[in-house]
Scaffold this motif. Structure first.
Motif, PDB file in Angstrom:
ATOM      1  N   LEU A 175      98.748  59.778  26.298  1.00  0.00           N
ATOM      2  CA  LEU A 175      97.417  60.296  26.632  1.00  0.00           C
ATOM      3  C   LEU A 175      97.250  61.798  26.384  1.00  0.00           C
ATOM      4  O   LEU A 175      96.150  62.323  26.481  1.00  0.00           O
ATOM      5  N   SER A 176      98.339  62.484  26.067  1.00  0.00           N
ATOM      6  CA  SER A 176      98.266  63.929  25.860  1.00  0.00           C
ATOM      7  C   SER A 176      97.540  64.269  24.563  1.00  0.00           C
ATOM      8  O   SER A 176      97.668  63.560  23.568  1.00  0.00           O
ATOM      9  N   PRO A 177      96.805  65.385  24.542  1.00  0.00           N
ATOM     10  CA  PRO A 177      96.194  65.826  23.278  1.00  0.00           C
ATOM     11  C   PRO A 177      97.225  66.452  22.339  1.00  0.00           C
ATOM     12  O   PRO A 177      96.929  66.710  21.181  1.00  0.00           O
ATOM     13  N   HIS A 178      98.456  66.712  22.843  1.00  0.00           N
ATOM     14  CA  HIS A 178      99.486  67.346  22.020  1.00  0.00           C
ATOM     15  C   HIS A 178     100.351  66.292  21.310  1.00  0.00           C
ATOM     16  O   HIS A 178     100.417  65.152  21.752  1.00  0.00           O
ATOM     17  N   ALA A 179     101.004  66.744  20.232  1.00  0.00           N
ATOM     18  CA  ALA A 179     101.932  65.863  19.508  1.00  0.00           C
ATOM     19  C   ALA A 179     103.291  65.946  20.200  1.00  0.00           C
ATOM     20  O   ALA A 179     103.990  66.946  20.097  1.00  0.00           O
ATOM     21  N   LEU A 180     103.651  64.872  20.918  1.00  0.00           N
ATOM     22  CA  LEU A 180     104.850  64.895  21.752  1.00  0.00           C
ATOM     23  C   LEU A 180     105.809  63.763  21.399  1.00  0.00           C
ATOM     24  O   LEU A 180     105.396  62.722  20.883  1.00  0.00           O
ATOM     25  N   ALA A 181     107.077  64.000  21.724  1.00  0.00           N
ATOM     26  CA  ALA A 181     108.085  62.940  21.624  1.00  0.00           C
ATOM     27  C   ALA A 181     109.101  63.148  22.743  1.00  0.00           C
ATOM     28  O   ALA A 181     109.242  64.257  23.261  1.00  0.00           O
ATOM     29  N   ALA A 182     109.766  62.086  23.122  1.00  0.00           N
ATOM     30  CA  ALA A 182     110.843  62.194  24.107  1.00  0.00           C
ATOM     31  C   ALA A 182     112.054  61.451  23.579  1.00  0.00           C
ATOM     32  O   ALA A 182     111.929  60.383  22.976  1.00  0.00           O
ATOM     33  N   VAL A 183     113.216  62.059  23.781  1.00  0.00           N
ATOM     34  CA  VAL A 183     114.467  61.487  23.287  1.00  0.00           C
ATOM     35  C   VAL A 183     115.418  61.316  24.466  1.00  0.00           C
ATOM     36  O   VAL A 183     115.712  62.276  25.172  1.00  0.00           O
ATOM     37  N   TRP A 184     115.885  60.089  24.688  1.00  0.00           N
ATOM     38  CA  TRP A 184     116.832  59.814  25.762  1.00  0.00           C
ATOM     39  C   TRP A 184     118.234  59.774  25.164  1.00  0.00           C
ATOM     40  O   TRP A 184     118.451  59.150  24.121  1.00  0.00           O
ATOM     41  N   SER A 185     119.156  60.431  25.844  1.00  0.00           N
ATOM     42  CA  SER A 185     120.538  60.411  25.351  1.00  0.00           C
ATOM     43  C   SER A 185     121.498  60.249  26.518  1.00  0.00           C
ATOM     44  O   SER A 185     121.143  60.486  27.669  1.00  0.00           O
ATOM     45  N   VAL A 186     122.701  59.784  26.191  1.00  0.00           N
ATOM     46  CA  VAL A 186     123.761  59.744  27.197  1.00  0.00           C
ATOM     47  C   VAL A 186     125.039  60.270  26.553  1.00  0.00           C
ATOM     48  O   VAL A 186     125.381  59.885  25.435  1.00  0.00           O
ATOM     49  N   LYS A 187     125.663  61.212  27.228  1.00  0.00           N
ATOM     50  CA  LYS A 187     126.887  61.872  26.737  1.00  0.00           C
ATOM     51  C   LYS A 187     126.716  62.353  25.289  1.00  0.00           C
ATOM     52  O   LYS A 187     127.608  62.183  24.448  1.00  0.00           O
ATOM     53  N   GLY A 188     125.552  62.902  24.996  1.00  0.00           N
ATOM     54  CA  GLY A 188     125.328  63.494  23.680  1.00  0.00           C
ATOM     55  C   GLY A 188     124.999  62.520  22.567  1.00  0.00           C
ATOM     56  O   GLY A 188     124.892  62.902  21.413  1.00  0.00           O
ATOM     57  N   ARG A 189     124.814  61.235  22.914  1.00  0.00           N
ATOM     58  CA  ARG A 189     124.430  60.233  21.905  1.00  0.00           C
ATOM     59  C   ARG A 189     123.011  59.761  22.185  1.00  0.00           C
ATOM     60  O   ARG A 189     122.657  59.490  23.340  1.00  0.00           O
ATOM     61  N   ILE A 190     122.215  59.630  21.141  1.00  0.00           N
ATOM     62  CA  ILE A 190     120.822  59.206  21.298  1.00  0.00           C
ATOM     63  C   ILE A 190     120.769  57.743  21.747  1.00  0.00           C
ATOM     64  O   ILE A 190     121.408  56.882  21.139  1.00  0.00           O
ATOM     65  N   TYR A 192     117.440  56.228  22.722  1.00  0.00           N
ATOM     66  CA  TYR A 192     116.200  55.832  22.065  1.00  0.00           C
ATOM     67  C   TYR A 192     115.208  56.974  22.160  1.00  0.00           C
ATOM     68  O   TYR A 192     115.435  57.950  22.890  1.00  0.00           O
ATOM     69  N   SER A 193     114.128  56.848  21.425  1.00  0.00           N
ATOM     70  CA  SER A 193     113.099  57.889  21.474  1.00  0.00           C
ATOM     71  C   SER A 193     111.729  57.247  21.361  1.00  0.00           C
ATOM     72  O   SER A 193     111.594  56.125  20.866  1.00  0.00           O
ATOM     73  N   GLY A 207     122.267  55.892  18.708  1.00  0.00           N
ATOM     74  CA  GLY A 207     123.712  55.929  18.504  1.00  0.00           C
ATOM     75  C   GLY A 207     124.206  57.182  17.803  1.00  0.00           C
ATOM     76  O   GLY A 207     125.399  57.479  17.814  1.00  0.00           O
ATOM     77  N   THR A 208     123.309  57.931  17.156  1.00  0.00           N
ATOM     78  CA  THR A 208     123.743  59.163  16.482  1.00  0.00           C
ATOM     79  C   THR A 208     123.882  60.291  17.511  1.00  0.00           C
ATOM     80  O   THR A 208     123.361  60.210  18.617  1.00  0.00           O
ATOM     81  N   ALA A 209     124.594  61.324  17.112  1.00  0.00           N
ATOM     82  CA  ALA A 209     124.827  62.445  18.026  1.00  0.00           C
ATOM     83  C   ALA A 209     123.590  63.341  18.080  1.00  0.00           C
ATOM     84  O   ALA A 209     122.868  63.485  17.090  1.00  0.00           O
ATOM     85  N   VAL A 210     123.354  63.932  19.242  1.00  0.00           N
ATOM     86  CA  VAL A 210     122.300  64.943  19.364  1.00  0.00           C
ATOM     87  C   VAL A 210     122.689  66.102  18.430  1.00  0.00           C
ATOM     88  O   VAL A 210     123.820  66.588  18.483  1.00  0.00           O
ATOM     89  N   PRO A 211     121.782  66.528  17.533  1.00  0.00           N
ATOM     90  CA  PRO A 211     122.144  67.541  16.528  1.00  0.00           C
ATOM     91  C   PRO A 211     122.661  68.841  17.166  1.00  0.00           C
ATOM     92  O   PRO A 211     122.103  69.318  18.148  1.00  0.00           O
ATOM     93  N   GLN A 212     123.701  69.373  16.558  1.00  0.00           N
ATOM     94  CA  GLN A 212     124.381  70.526  17.152  1.00  0.00           C
ATOM     95  C   GLN A 212     123.559  71.802  17.159  1.00  0.00           C
ATOM     96  O   GLN A 212     123.852  72.724  17.912  1.00  0.00           O
ATOM     97  N   THR A 213     122.553  71.874  16.296  1.00  0.00           N
ATOM     98  CA  THR A 213     121.766  73.098  16.218  1.00  0.00           C
ATOM     99  C   THR A 213     120.655  73.142  17.266  1.00  0.00           C
ATOM    100  O   THR A 213     119.889  74.092  17.309  1.00  0.00           O
TER     101      THR A 213
END
Ligand SMILES: [Zn+2]
Length: 286
Positions: A175-190, A192-193, A207-213
């Motif tokens: 419902l937000s007017p902004h372009a948003l996303a949310a990413v759920w991770s556990v122990k640094g692994r994605i 879902y989003s 299953g991929t790692a949260v990017p280091q940058t």
């Protein structure tokens, strides 16, 4: 509580069904009383308890002449409230085909289903959309969308509505007017989003790692619980696009669980950008 199934009959669009229900209910303070609502709509019994082998169950028949709901409290009462609303959705959306002779048996994966490819997925997605609409009505979510996106604000809304943070963020992103996303991770692994229609493609798959940058990587690695500020970040790691302004905020929870909220500021001509993939966060009822 005065409600009649008659007023809701023959509405097959889950969003509209939820909105119509709220129209009949009028304004509600605090959490939406989902168990009372279910009972007022001919669900004879609602049981919240620990169960094995399913997240939610609706005992009914094809004509919906009777209804009883079982909701698993294994993952907490907030999740169970969502499950009750989801099963009520199967009950009211009369075109939904029973999963066996006795009704519907829904697994954890069904409660997170927003896909549309197969009929089973579509039914589960519709029940989830209905549940979101009922437990987090537009009138309650909209005021929170007018502020700058922030996980801490979502937590306030979550507490008011007594639903999970995931369900809350889904509604805010929707419902937000902004372009948003949310990413759920556990122990640094994605894990879902989800993202709004306007948000660019998210590069990080399950299953991929949260990017280091990213800031997310830094705070997840540090392991300190709590939420960071919403701050500018490099967009490339999350979206594969260097040309947008992106902000990110991460909340680190317990047992290595984290949520990252992404907020994109897209160039004006972005309507012409053809690299965008279809919306993932909400099913096709627009
Ligand atoms: Zn279901």
């Amino acid at each position: 509580m005065e409600l009649s199934r008659f007023d809701l009959a023959e509405i097959s669009a889950p969003r509209r069904l939820g909105q119509m229900l709220h129209q009949k209910l009028g304004a509600i303070d605090g959490a939406v009383p989902i168990v009372e609502i279910a009972r007022a709509l001919d669900i004879a019994e609602v049981q919240l308890d620990l169960f094995d082998g399913f997240e939610g169950m609706l005992l009914t028949d094809t004509r919906r002449s009777t209804g009883a709901i079982l909701a698993n409290t294994r993952h907490g009462n907030r999740r169970a409230r969502f499950t009750v609303a989801h099963e009520l959705g199967h009950f009211l959306l009369e075109r939904h085909m029973l999963s066996d002779d006795g009704g519907f048996r829904c697994l954890p994966v069904d409660l997170r289903e927003y896909g549309l490819a197969k009929q089973h997925q579509r039914q589960e997605a519709e029940a989830n959309t209905f549940a979101g609409e009922v437990l987090a009505p537009v009138a309650r979510v909209k005021p929170f969308c007018s502020e700058d996106p922030d996980i801490r604000i979502a937590q306030e809304l979550r507490d008011q509505l007594d639903i999970s943070l995931e369900a809350t963020l889904r509604r805010i992103i929707d419902l937000s007017p902004h372009a948003l996303a949310a990413v759920w991770s556990v122990k640094g692994r994605i894990r879902y989003s989800i993202k709004s229609k306007a948000f660019p493609y998210i590069t990080c798959n399950k299953g991929t790692a949260v990017p280091q940058t990213t800031t997310a990587f830094r705070v997840i690695t540090a392991g300190k619980r709590g939420a960071t500020r919403m701050d500018e970040t490099h967009p490339l790691a999350w979206t594969g696009r260097p040309d947008i302004a992106l902000r990110e905020q991460t909340r680190v929870g317990k047992d290595g669980h984290a949520i990252t909220l992404l907020w994109a500021d897209l160039p004006d001509e972005d309507d012409d950008y053809d690299g965008e993939l279809p919306e993932l966060g909400t099913p096709g009822f627009r």
